[in-house]
Design an enzyme around this catalytic site. Structure first.
Site, PDB file in Angstrom:
ATOM      1  N   GLU A 105       0.700  -1.314   0.047  1.00 41.28           N
ATOM      2  CA  GLU A 105       0.122  -0.146  -0.121  1.00 41.28           C
ATOM      3  C   GLU A 105       0.838   1.162  -0.050  1.00 41.28           C
ATOM      4  O   GLU A 105       1.678   1.533   0.773  1.00 41.28           O
ATOM      5  CB  GLU A 105      -0.964  -0.021   1.135  1.00 41.28           C
ATOM      6  CG  GLU A 105      -1.918   1.280   1.205  1.00 41.28           C
ATOM      7  CD  GLU A 105      -2.882   1.116   2.340  1.00 41.28           C
ATOM      8  OE1 GLU A 105      -3.411   0.058   2.590  1.00 41.28           O
ATOM      9  OE2 GLU A 105      -3.475   2.166   2.581  1.00 41.28           O
TER      10      GLU A 105
ATOM     11  N   HIS B 287      -2.320  10.597  -0.493  1.00 40.07           N
ATOM     12  CA  HIS B 287      -2.465   9.166  -0.810  1.00 40.07           C
ATOM     13  C   HIS B 287      -2.413   9.123  -2.677  1.00 40.07           C
ATOM     14  O   HIS B 287      -1.805   8.105  -3.360  1.00 40.07           O
ATOM     15  CB  HIS B 287      -3.798   8.460  -0.604  1.00 40.07           C
ATOM     16  CG  HIS B 287      -3.959   7.298  -0.317  1.00 40.07           C
ATOM     17  ND1 HIS B 287      -4.414   6.331  -1.440  1.00 40.07           N
ATOM     18  CD2 HIS B 287      -3.442   6.582   0.651  1.00 40.07           C
ATOM     19  CE1 HIS B 287      -4.540   5.221  -1.030  1.00 40.07           C
ATOM     20  NE2 HIS B 287      -3.793   5.062   0.248  1.00 40.07           N
TER      21      HIS B 287
ATOM     22  N   ASP C 120       3.860 -13.645  12.053  1.00 41.03           N
ATOM     23  CA  ASP C 120       2.635 -14.083  11.823  1.00 41.03           C
ATOM     24  C   ASP C 120       1.736 -12.761  11.631  1.00 41.03           C
ATOM     25  O   ASP C 120       1.013 -12.630  12.917  1.00 41.03           O
ATOM     26  CB  ASP C 120       2.202 -15.043  12.443  1.00 41.03           C
ATOM     27  CG  ASP C 120       0.722 -15.932  12.378  1.00 41.03           C
ATOM     28  OD1 ASP C 120      -0.118 -15.288  11.407  1.00 41.03           O
ATOM     29  OD2 ASP C 120       0.285 -16.983  12.753  1.00 41.03           O
TER      30      ASP C 120
ATOM     31  N   LYS D  29      -7.617  -0.367  11.358  1.00 41.18           N
ATOM     32  CA  LYS D  29      -7.020  -0.944  10.107  1.00 41.18           C
ATOM     33  C   LYS D  29      -5.922  -0.033   9.667  1.00 41.18           C
ATOM     34  O   LYS D  29      -4.781  -0.738   9.307  1.00 41.18           O
ATOM     35  CB  LYS D  29      -8.073  -0.885   9.013  1.00 41.18           C
ATOM     36  CG  LYS D  29      -7.748  -1.332   7.529  1.00 41.18           C
ATOM     37  CD  LYS D  29      -6.810  -0.398   6.548  1.00 41.18           C
ATOM     38  CE  LYS D  29      -6.408  -1.138   5.309  1.00 41.18           C
ATOM     39  NZ  LYS D  29      -5.545  -0.111   4.593  1.00 41.18           N
TER      40      LYS D  29
HETATM   41  C1  MEV Z   1      -6.150   3.451   4.643  1.00 48.48           C
HETATM   42  O1  MEV Z   1      -5.353   2.199   4.386  1.00 48.48           O
HETATM   43  C2  MEV Z   1      -6.090   3.761   6.272  1.00 48.48           C
HETATM   44  C3  MEV Z   1      -6.966   4.937   6.829  1.00 48.48           C
HETATM   45  O2  MEV Z   1      -8.260   4.549   6.186  1.00 48.48           O
HETATM   46  C4  MEV Z   1      -7.085   4.833   8.214  1.00 48.48           C
HETATM   47  C5  MEV Z   1      -7.939   5.842   8.851  1.00 48.48           C
HETATM   48  O3  MEV Z   1      -8.985   6.054   8.257  1.00 48.48           O
HETATM   49  O4  MEV Z   1      -7.518   6.096  10.056  1.00 48.48           O
HETATM   50  C6  MEV Z   1      -6.490   6.027   6.163  1.00 48.48           C
END
Ligand code: MEV
Length: 427
Positions: free
Chosen positions: A89, A380, A282, A266
């Site tokens: 990513e 991004h 792992d 995430k």
């Molecule tokens: C993207 O991989 C991760 C985010 O969505 C985390 C977040 O929203 O805090 C940018």
């Protein structure tokens, strides 16, 4: 040449596991109709010895290379550390660099609760669960002796059995008696060590409980192996009080709402899993533990916290289970993992866990800052634009030129990239 698909479309391939990776690949190519380029690509195992790859998992036909990037600027417990991160990513490595740059003076402070792993032994059909619990607890010394006998090397390194707990679980088929073996696994992640102990003890637990034993396996909710990190970002270094307050509001949103918490966590795992993977650990075990821990109150919530400290600065922290090791699994045998551990300079699993916790916090800081200010897409998209440029066919210097055009046009799309590539080639 494309090998015609369909010559053999059966997934039942006798003796597949006995073939070499190349023989398996040829069969798969025939099944799927892969072209020469795809077969050549899969046959190239990069920097992983095909013999080793074939030993790590079953039915190997190739390898999947993921870029390893290095995050800079991290200072952890007063020590400068370069962080290798394996991820597909874009923005993940840059996010850690940026967060750490904004608090390099003070950096991150970390700790762990220990190296304790839990193995569970499930007993069912127990007539007197309460009595069984007490009978098992009475056997603590026998349990310790049996566990430690499974792994004398671990004991010689200062690890081994630490405690036993017995929990009674009400289920639709009656009360289960669940014994937890609590074991210090030192520098190993410890799954093999504790699973061996659980299997060894199962017959005795069946006898003491008077029931039948089914499952004997570790718990990935490694809540006796917590890693913690904290850091402060000066309000003046992050764009002022409005940015600070926006970030706290973003945290409070995650703390209050599981839908937001899943995305918030995430993002944290973007950093954590990248280091876990780079070091051959792992990722699924760590992810399962993190999310189960995030739901420990009965409601899924944020793994991090954000507050205003007494000086008006942003004080952030993270706490989560981090069952990682330096020995066992791929950590010792995968050459990339070994090299990444050498970059980190870690000599204990504890230190690795502490570094990983700090990376998770840095990752989350950057995500919240972007979300609370310009939004995530600006940064991004600049990196994503490069992927789209490559997908449109750009090569070499064309990639940056096409990506720049996409960002300038605020439209990171395939059709726009194809047009931009034509322009770049035409001009
Ligand atoms: C993207 O991989 C991760 C985010 O969505 C985390 C977040 O929203 O805090 C940018």
């Amino acid at each position: 040449m494309t090998i015609a698909a369909g010559s053999n479309r059966s997934s039942r391939i006798a003796g597949f596991h006995k073939l070499s990776p190349r023989e398996r690949l040829d069969l798969v190519a025939g099944f799927a109709g892969l072209d020469d380029a795809q077969v050549t690509h899969l046959a190239n195992m990069g920097n992983l010895d095909p013999v080793l790859a074939d030993k790590l998992i079953e039915n190997v036909i190739g390898t999947m290379n993921i870029p390893v990037g290095v995050a800079t600027n991290m200072k952890i417990d007063g020590e400068d550390v370069l962080i290798p991160m394996a991820t597909e990513e874009s923005s993940v490595v840059a996010a850690v660099c940026n967060a750490a740059k904004q608090n390099y003076e003070t950096g991150f402070f970390t700790s762990v609760s220990g190296n304790l792993m839990i193995a569970q032994v499930q007993a069912v059909d127990v007539a007197d669960p309460a009595g069984a619990r007490i009978r098992i607890l009475e056997k603590r010394d026998d349990i310790k002796a049996a566990c430690d006998a499974c792994d004398p090397v671990l004991v010689s390194l200062g690890g081994g059995f630490r405690d036993v707990e017995v929990r009674l679980l009400d289920t639709p088929s009656g009360t289960m008696v669940v014994t937890h073996l609590i074991v210090d696994t030192r520098d190993a992640m410890g799954a093999n060590a504790v699973n061996t102990m659980a299997e060894k003890l199962a017959p005795a637990i069946a006898a003491w409980s008077g029931g039948r034993v089914y499952l004997r396996i570790l718990s990935n909710l490694a809540d006796r192996r917590l890693a913690r990190a904290r850091a402060v970002w000066k309000a003046s270094d992050i764009g002022g009080e409005a940015v600070r307050d926006g970030m706290i509001s973003a945290y409070e949103f995650a703390a209050a709402d599981p839908y937001r918490a899943a995305t918030h966590n995430k993002g944290i795992m973007n950093g954590i899993s990248a280091v876990v993977l780079a070091t051959g650990n792992d990722t699924r075990a760590v992810e399962a533990g993190a999310h189960a821990f995030a739901a420990r109150s009965g409601r899924y919530t944020s793994l991090t916290t954000y507050e205003v400290d007494k000086d008006g600065n942003l004080s952030a922290s993270i706490e989560l289970p981090l069952a990682v090791g330096l020995i066992g699994g791929a950590t010792k045998v995968h050459p990339t993992a070994r090299a990444c551990l050498a970059i980190l300079g870690v000599t204990t699993a504890e230190r690795l866990a502490r570094i990983i916790a700090a990376v998770g916090l840095a990752q989350n800081f950057s995500a919240l800052k972007a979300l609370a200010t310009t939004g995530i897409q600006k940064g991004h998209m600049a990196l994503h634009a490069q992927n789209i440029a490559m997908m449109a066919g750009a090569v070499g210097e064309e990639i940056d030129r096409v990506a720049r055009l996409l960002v300038e046009r605020a439209s990171v799309r395939m059709d726009v990239a194809q047009k931009a590539l034509e322009e770049v080639r035409g001009g």
